[in-house]
Design a protein around this motif. Structure first.
Motif, PDB file in Angstrom:
ATOM      1  N   TYR A  35       0.836  -1.208   0.000  1.00 48.58           N
ATOM      2  CA  TYR A  35       0.000   0.000   0.000  1.00 48.58           C
ATOM      3  C   TYR A  35       0.865   1.250   0.000  1.00 48.58           C
ATOM      4  O   TYR A  35       1.879   1.319   0.710  1.00 48.58           O
ATOM      5  N   ARG A  36       0.461   2.218  -0.835  1.00 47.89           N
ATOM      6  CA  ARG A  36       1.087   3.535  -0.856  1.00 47.89           C
ATOM      7  C   ARG A  36       0.098   4.522  -0.227  1.00 47.89           C
ATOM      8  O   ARG A  36      -0.926   4.851  -0.826  1.00 47.89           O
ATOM      9  N   PRO A  37       0.369   4.998   0.986  1.00 42.47           N
ATOM     10  CA  PRO A  37      -0.608   5.811   1.728  1.00 42.47           C
ATOM     11  C   PRO A  37      -0.685   7.254   1.257  1.00 42.47           C
ATOM     12  O   PRO A  37      -0.360   8.198   2.001  1.00 42.47           O
ATOM     13  N   GLY A  38      -1.157   7.446   0.024  1.00 42.47           N
ATOM     14  CA  GLY A  38      -1.299   8.802  -0.507  1.00 42.47           C
ATOM     15  C   GLY A  38      -2.442   9.560   0.139  1.00 42.47           C
ATOM     16  O   GLY A  38      -2.280  10.698   0.593  1.00 42.47           O
ATOM     17  N   LEU A  39      -3.629   8.931   0.198  1.00 39.94           N
ATOM     18  CA  LEU A  39      -4.776   9.580   0.833  1.00 39.94           C
ATOM     19  C   LEU A  39      -4.525   9.832   2.314  1.00 39.94           C
ATOM     20  O   LEU A  39      -4.997  10.821   2.883  1.00 39.94           O
ATOM     21  N   GLU A  40      -3.784   8.918   2.936  1.00 43.63           N
ATOM     22  CA  GLU A  40      -3.495   9.076   4.355  1.00 43.63           C
ATOM     23  C   GLU A  40      -2.615  10.310   4.604  1.00 43.63           C
ATOM     24  O   GLU A  40      -2.759  10.982   5.633  1.00 43.63           O
ATOM     25  N   MET A  41      -1.720  10.615   3.659  1.00 44.01           N
ATOM     26  CA  MET A  41      -0.926  11.826   3.793  1.00 44.01           C
ATOM     27  C   MET A  41      -1.807  13.074   3.745  1.00 44.01           C
ATOM     28  O   MET A  41      -1.459  14.123   4.293  1.00 44.01           O
ATOM     29  N   ALA A  42      -2.958  12.949   3.089  1.00 44.79           N
ATOM     30  CA  ALA A  42      -3.916  14.063   3.020  1.00 44.79           C
ATOM     31  C   ALA A  42      -4.874  14.068   4.204  1.00 44.79           C
ATOM     32  O   ALA A  42      -5.733  14.947   4.302  1.00 44.79           O
ATOM     33  N   GLY A  43      -4.756  13.067   5.093  1.00 43.00           N
ATOM     34  CA  GLY A  43      -5.564  13.041   6.298  1.00 43.00           C
ATOM     35  C   GLY A  43      -6.754  12.112   6.267  1.00 43.00           C
ATOM     36  O   GLY A  43      -7.546  12.082   7.214  1.00 43.00           O
ATOM     37  N   TYR A  44      -6.907  11.313   5.204  1.00 44.00           N
ATOM     38  CA  TYR A  44      -8.065  10.408   5.092  1.00 44.00           C
ATOM     39  C   TYR A  44      -7.638   8.997   5.484  1.00 44.00           C
ATOM     40  O   TYR A  44      -6.928   8.320   4.750  1.00 44.00           O
ATOM     41  N   TYR A  45      -8.084   8.549   6.662  1.00 48.49           N
ATOM     42  CA  TYR A  45      -7.686   7.246   7.188  1.00 48.49           C
ATOM     43  C   TYR A  45      -8.858   6.287   7.347  1.00 48.49           C
ATOM     44  O   TYR A  45      -8.734   5.262   8.008  1.00 48.49           O
ATOM     45  N   ALA A  46     -10.001   6.603   6.739  1.00 48.67           N
ATOM     46  CA  ALA A  46     -11.207   5.797   6.964  1.00 48.67           C
ATOM     47  C   ALA A  46     -11.020   4.339   6.547  1.00 48.67           C
ATOM     48  O   ALA A  46     -11.506   3.428   7.218  1.00 48.67           O
ATOM     49  N   PHE A  47     -10.354   4.102   5.442  1.00 50.67           N
ATOM     50  CA  PHE A  47     -10.196   2.736   4.929  1.00 50.67           C
ATOM     51  C   PHE A  47      -8.722   2.363   4.780  1.00 50.67           C
ATOM     52  O   PHE A  47      -8.330   1.683   3.843  1.00 50.67           O
ATOM     53  N   HIS A  48      -7.924   2.794   5.711  1.00 49.82           N
ATOM     54  CA  HIS A  48      -6.487   2.546   5.642  1.00 49.82           C
ATOM     55  C   HIS A  48      -6.188   1.069   5.898  1.00 49.82           C
ATOM     56  O   HIS A  48      -6.478   0.542   6.980  1.00 49.82           O
ATOM     57  N   PRO A  49      -5.608   0.358   4.909  1.00 51.04           N
ATOM     58  CA  PRO A  49      -5.251  -1.068   5.101  1.00 51.04           C
ATOM     59  C   PRO A  49      -3.977  -1.196   5.922  1.00 51.04           C
ATOM     60  O   PRO A  49      -2.876  -1.327   5.395  1.00 51.04           O
ATOM     61  N   LYS A  50      -4.120  -1.168   7.231  1.00 52.62           N
ATOM     62  CA  LYS A  50      -2.971  -1.073   8.119  1.00 52.62           C
ATOM     63  C   LYS A  50      -2.163  -2.355   8.227  1.00 52.62           C
ATOM     64  O   LYS A  50      -1.062  -2.363   8.777  1.00 52.62           O
ATOM     65  N   ASP A  51      -2.700  -3.481   7.692  1.00 45.79           N
ATOM     66  CA  ASP A  51      -1.970  -4.749   7.802  1.00 45.79           C
ATOM     67  C   ASP A  51      -0.983  -4.961   6.658  1.00 45.79           C
ATOM     68  O   ASP A  51      -0.319  -5.984   6.592  1.00 45.79           O
ATOM     69  N   ARG A  52      -0.858  -3.996   5.746  1.00 49.25           N
ATOM     70  CA  ARG A  52       0.028  -4.136   4.595  1.00 49.25           C
ATOM     71  C   ARG A  52       1.352  -3.409   4.814  1.00 49.25           C
ATOM     72  O   ARG A  52       1.440  -2.480   5.623  1.00 49.25           O
ATOM     73  N   VAL A  53       2.360  -3.820   4.060  1.00 49.28           N
ATOM     74  CA  VAL A  53       3.613  -3.074   4.021  1.00 49.28           C
ATOM     75  C   VAL A  53       3.339  -1.717   3.382  1.00 49.28           C
ATOM     76  O   VAL A  53       2.752  -1.627   2.307  1.00 49.28           O
ATOM     77  N   GLN A  54       3.744  -0.648   4.041  1.00 51.95           N
ATOM     78  CA  GLN A  54       3.496   0.713   3.564  1.00 51.95           C
ATOM     79  C   GLN A  54       4.719   1.232   2.810  1.00 51.95           C
ATOM     80  O   GLN A  54       5.851   1.139   3.312  1.00 51.95           O
ATOM     81  N   ILE A  55       4.500   1.769   1.606  1.00 49.82           N
ATOM     82  CA  ILE A  55       5.596   2.293   0.782  1.00 49.82           C
ATOM     83  C   ILE A  55       5.395   3.780   0.564  1.00 49.82           C
ATOM     84  O   ILE A  55       4.332   4.212   0.089  1.00 49.82           O
ATOM     85  N   LEU A  56       6.387   4.555   0.906  1.00 50.57           N
ATOM     86  CA  LEU A  56       6.366   5.994   0.684  1.00 50.57           C
ATOM     87  C   LEU A  56       7.328   6.327  -0.450  1.00 50.57           C
ATOM     88  O   LEU A  56       8.534   6.121  -0.338  1.00 50.57           O
ATOM     89  N   GLY A  57       6.766   6.827  -1.550  1.00 50.73           N
ATOM     90  CA  GLY A  57       7.574   7.186  -2.703  1.00 50.73           C
ATOM     91  C   GLY A  57       7.680   8.692  -2.851  1.00 50.73           C
ATOM     92  O   GLY A  57       7.323   9.464  -1.951  1.00 50.73           O
ATOM     93  N   LYS A  58       8.142   9.119  -3.997  1.00 48.37           N
ATOM     94  CA  LYS A  58       8.363  10.547  -4.242  1.00 48.37           C
ATOM     95  C   LYS A  58       7.057  11.328  -4.183  1.00 48.37           C
ATOM     96  O   LYS A  58       7.005  12.444  -3.658  1.00 48.37           O
ATOM     97  N   THR A  59       5.976  10.750  -4.716  1.00 46.42           N
ATOM     98  CA  THR A  59       4.689  11.449  -4.726  1.00 46.42           C
ATOM     99  C   THR A  59       4.200  11.719  -3.308  1.00 46.42           C
ATOM    100  O   THR A  59       3.803  12.850  -2.979  1.00 46.42           O
TER     101      THR A  59
END
Length: 313
Positions: A35-59
């Motif tokens: 999972y790439r937490p793009g929406l989470e960076m914007a503050g939306y955590y309603a459906f955040h798949p927290k059991d996955r490996v999180q990848i933070l890229g340039k975007t």
């Protein structure tokens, strides 16, 4: 019990740089999805798949840099809060935000970094995790690559599976596994078989003992893994049993959650099992190409009978 891969296994496989949270390397990874937490960076955590490996890229990190210091800390605290999150990976060798290091330290989550591009990293990680987390089982039998078709030979002990495999190897085919076949099921319900490392390339022949097929016949006589396409079940000939003589009845057997074509071959003195399995492999290929000899014969027979009935009329 579901299969697990530890974060440390992934770090070792891809030589990831451990930035912080070495204690988090013991965390299990339970799913191959990333999972790439793009929406989470914007503050939306309603459906955040927290059991996955999180990848933070340039975007994600470029957007993150534009936030206020309060928002940055709040977003990272929420991203690192779940105990289920295996780890967080920063791609492209980018600088790791101080807020991430602080939040990850509090949660005990490992923060990793790699020089790989985000899409390449995601592709390789997915393949690795799907392979390691795939459902698996071990079956007593022999797996041979015959004309490019993975033929799993099963049957009771002493029926002649290993001797048949030896004859197939002599005829130019390749051994994958003898006695024990480890089978894993991929996401698209493909069955991949291989030999346990301890008995890889080995074949047991009663009266001779254990032989190393690669040493005797060369590297071209073996392979490490193969997709299982057909199961050939060897059984002692039963006089009162009706065996399929046309090939119209297509049986299947279930391995894990996948149905595989099953060919039952009666064993009796004088039958060349290796040749029969070769023909079964070629016949399977023809069916995959759209040609069914048994069906064509039945259609011709029906047409002939209809013509005879018309002549009588």
């Amino acid at each position: 019990m579901p299969k697990k891969v530890k974060v440390a296994d992934m770090v070792k496989q891809f030589q990831l740089e451990v930035i912080s949270g070495e204690n988090g390397l013991k965390r299990p990874i339970m799913t191959a999805d990333l999972y790439r937490p793009g929406l989470e960076m914007a503050g939306y955590y309603a459906f955040h798949p927290k059991d996955r490996v999180q990848i933070l890229g340039k975007t994600e990190l470029t957007f993150f840099e534009g936030l206020s210091s309060e928002d940055r800390q709040e977003r990272m605290n929420r991203l690192c809060a779940p105990e289920e999150t295996p780890c967080i990976i920063v791609s492209r060798g980018l600088d790791v935000p101080i807020e991430l290091l602080s939040a990850a330290h509090e949660s005990g989550i490992a923060v990793l970094r790699t020089q790989m591009a985000t899409t390449i990293l995601a592709s390789r990680l997915t393949g690795f995790l799907e392979n390691r987390l795939a459902p698996s089982t071990t079956i007593h039998g022999v797996l041979v690559d015959v004309y490019g078709i993975g033929m799993l030979i099963s049957g009771t002990s002493g029926i002649g599976k290993s001797e048949t495999a030896l004859e197939l190897v002599k005829r130019g085919h390749r051994l994958v596994a003898d006695d024990a076949v480890e089978i894993r099921q991929t996401a698209d319900h493909t069955l991949i078989g291989n030999a346990p490392e301890l008995i890889r390339y080995l074949l047991e022949i009663r009266g001779i003992g254990i032989i190393n097929v690669m040493t005797l016949f060369g590297a071209g006589a073996v392979r490490t893994s193969k997709k299982i396409s057909v199961v050939c079940k060897l059984e002692n000939w039963q006089q009162d049993k009706q065996y399929d003589r046309l090939g119209l009845d297509e049986e299947t057997t279930r391995i894990i959650d996948t149905d595989v074509p099953l060919v039952t071959i009666p064993v009796r003195p004088g039958r060349n099992l290796a040749v029969i399995i070769e023909v079964a492999a070629m016949n399977y290929r023809l069916k995959r190409m759209g040609y069914n000899a048994a069906l064509q014969f039945t259609n011709k027979l029906t047409e002939s009978l209809n013509d005879d009935m018309d002549d009588l009329d």
